[in-house]
Design a protein around this motif. Structure first.
Motif, PDB file in Angstrom:
ATOM      1  N   GLN A   1      -8.198  -7.426   0.709  1.00  0.00           N
ATOM      2  CA  GLN A   1      -8.943  -6.378   1.562  1.00  0.00           C
ATOM      3  C   GLN A   1      -8.703  -7.195   3.490  1.00  0.00           C
ATOM      4  O   GLN A   1      -9.767  -7.338   3.516  1.00  0.00           O
ATOM      5  CB  GLN A   1      -9.467  -6.721   0.793  1.00  0.00           C
TER       6      GLN A   1
ATOM      7  N   TYR B   1       4.352  -0.956  -7.420  1.00  0.00           N
ATOM      8  CA  TYR B   1       3.261  -1.601  -7.471  1.00  0.00           C
ATOM      9  C   TYR B   1       2.863  -2.463  -7.751  1.00  0.00           C
ATOM     10  O   TYR B   1       1.927  -3.335  -7.948  1.00  0.00           O
ATOM     11  CB  TYR B   1       1.945  -0.414  -6.913  1.00  0.00           C
TER      12      TYR B   1
ATOM     13  N   ASN C   1      -1.915  -5.916   2.475  1.00  0.00           N
ATOM     14  CA  ASN C   1      -1.429  -4.949   2.282  1.00  0.00           C
ATOM     15  C   ASN C   1      -0.353  -3.704   3.164  1.00  0.00           C
ATOM     16  O   ASN C   1      -0.126  -2.999   2.179  1.00  0.00           O
ATOM     17  CB  ASN C   1      -2.041  -4.668   0.744  1.00  0.00           C
ATOM     18  N   ASP C   2      -0.671  -3.564   4.085  1.00  0.00           N
ATOM     19  CA  ASP C   2      -0.354  -2.984   4.546  1.00  0.00           C
ATOM     20  C   ASP C   2       0.895  -3.357   5.670  1.00  0.00           C
ATOM     21  O   ASP C   2       1.620  -2.366   6.647  1.00  0.00           O
ATOM     22  CB  ASP C   2      -1.080  -1.841   6.215  1.00  0.00           C
TER      23      ASP C   2
ATOM     24  N   ASN D   1       0.583  -1.238  -0.092  1.00  0.00           N
ATOM     25  CA  ASN D   1      -0.240  -0.258   0.061  1.00  0.00           C
ATOM     26  C   ASN D   1       1.189   1.302  -0.407  1.00  0.00           C
ATOM     27  O   ASN D   1       0.327   2.186   0.009  1.00  0.00           O
ATOM     28  CB  ASN D   1      -1.110  -0.484   1.512  1.00  0.00           C
TER      29      ASN D   1
ATOM     30  N   ARG E   1       1.743   1.818  -3.559  1.00  0.00           N
ATOM     31  CA  ARG E   1       0.806   2.131  -4.621  1.00  0.00           C
ATOM     32  C   ARG E   1       1.042   3.741  -4.354  1.00  0.00           C
ATOM     33  O   ARG E   1       0.925   4.675  -5.539  1.00  0.00           O
ATOM     34  CB  ARG E   1      -0.445   1.798  -4.335  1.00  0.00           C
ATOM     35  N   GLU E   2       0.888   4.372  -3.192  1.00  0.00           N
ATOM     36  CA  GLU E   2       1.615   5.363  -3.440  1.00  0.00           C
ATOM     37  C   GLU E   2       2.412   6.628  -3.742  1.00  0.00           C
ATOM     38  O   GLU E   2       2.674   6.949  -4.155  1.00  0.00           O
ATOM     39  CB  GLU E   2       0.907   6.068  -1.788  1.00  0.00           C
TER      40      GLU E   2
END
Length: 187
Positions: free
Chosen positions: A57, A42, A68-69, A32, A35-36
């Motif tokens: 999720q 990602y 994903n964290d 995650n 992704r940013e």
């Protein structure tokens, strides 16, 4: 202090993470965060979840975050797993892994996840008991290759995807790890 909760006791355990190509920045980052910061990286890494998107999720209750964290490490040395595949006659070149002392993780931000079988290909309901504390007692119990994993790898059909870790306990870490803290090995 009991041995299992002593941070110094974690020094005797090594964790493994398959080394990635195209490393950006100076820390190993969760999906995650990638992704940013690095959407192209990602996209490449998220492709591993095609057909298993629901995992992205999943919640990690002990760490109060999403799957994903977290960063994923294995407490099991990859050598015996790869050797089980090589014993089938499948050619597997040496694979590069990063190593990290378990003492390099904050136990309050980590847990050991015990995977459960997927009967008939169906993922079982999440059981909070499958998330254990990161301590020496737990790591000692999960640091050997599971017999079922070795049997699965010995029976891996030619051409089947090589997924070493799906039924191996994982250390999940909610945080980043400086690349400078990682060692390297080839197995």
């Amino acid at each position: 202090m009991p041995e299992s909760s002593d941070p110094e006791a974690l020094r005797s355990f090594t964790l493994y993470h398959r080394a990635v190509r195209d490393v950006r920045g100076d820390h190993l980052l969760s999906l995650n965060v990638l992704r940013e910061l690095y959407p192209d990286v990602y996209a490449r890494e998220a492709a591993k979840y095609v057909g298993r998107e629901a995992l992205m999720q999943e919640r990690v209750g002990r760490l109060d975050c999403l799957w994903n964290d977290v960063l994923f490490f294995s407490p099991v040395h990859p050598g015996p797993l790869l050797n089980a595949v090589r014993a089938t006659g499948r050619e597997v070149p040496p694979v590069r892994f990063w190593t990290l002392s378990a003492a390099g993780l904050d136990p309050a931000q980590a847990c050991v996840h015990l995977p459960q079988p997927w009967p008939g290909g169906v993922k079982p309901e999440h059981d909070p008991a499958d998330e254990r504390p990161l301590d020496a007692r737990t790591l000692r119990a999960v640091s050997a290759p599971p017999a079922g994993t070795l049997a699965r790898l010995h029976a891996l059909p030619a051409g089947a995807p090589l997924i070493l870790w799906m039924d191996v306990p994982h250390v999940l870490y909610r945080g980043s790890v400086p690349l400078g803290a990682l060692g390297e090995l080839r197995a």
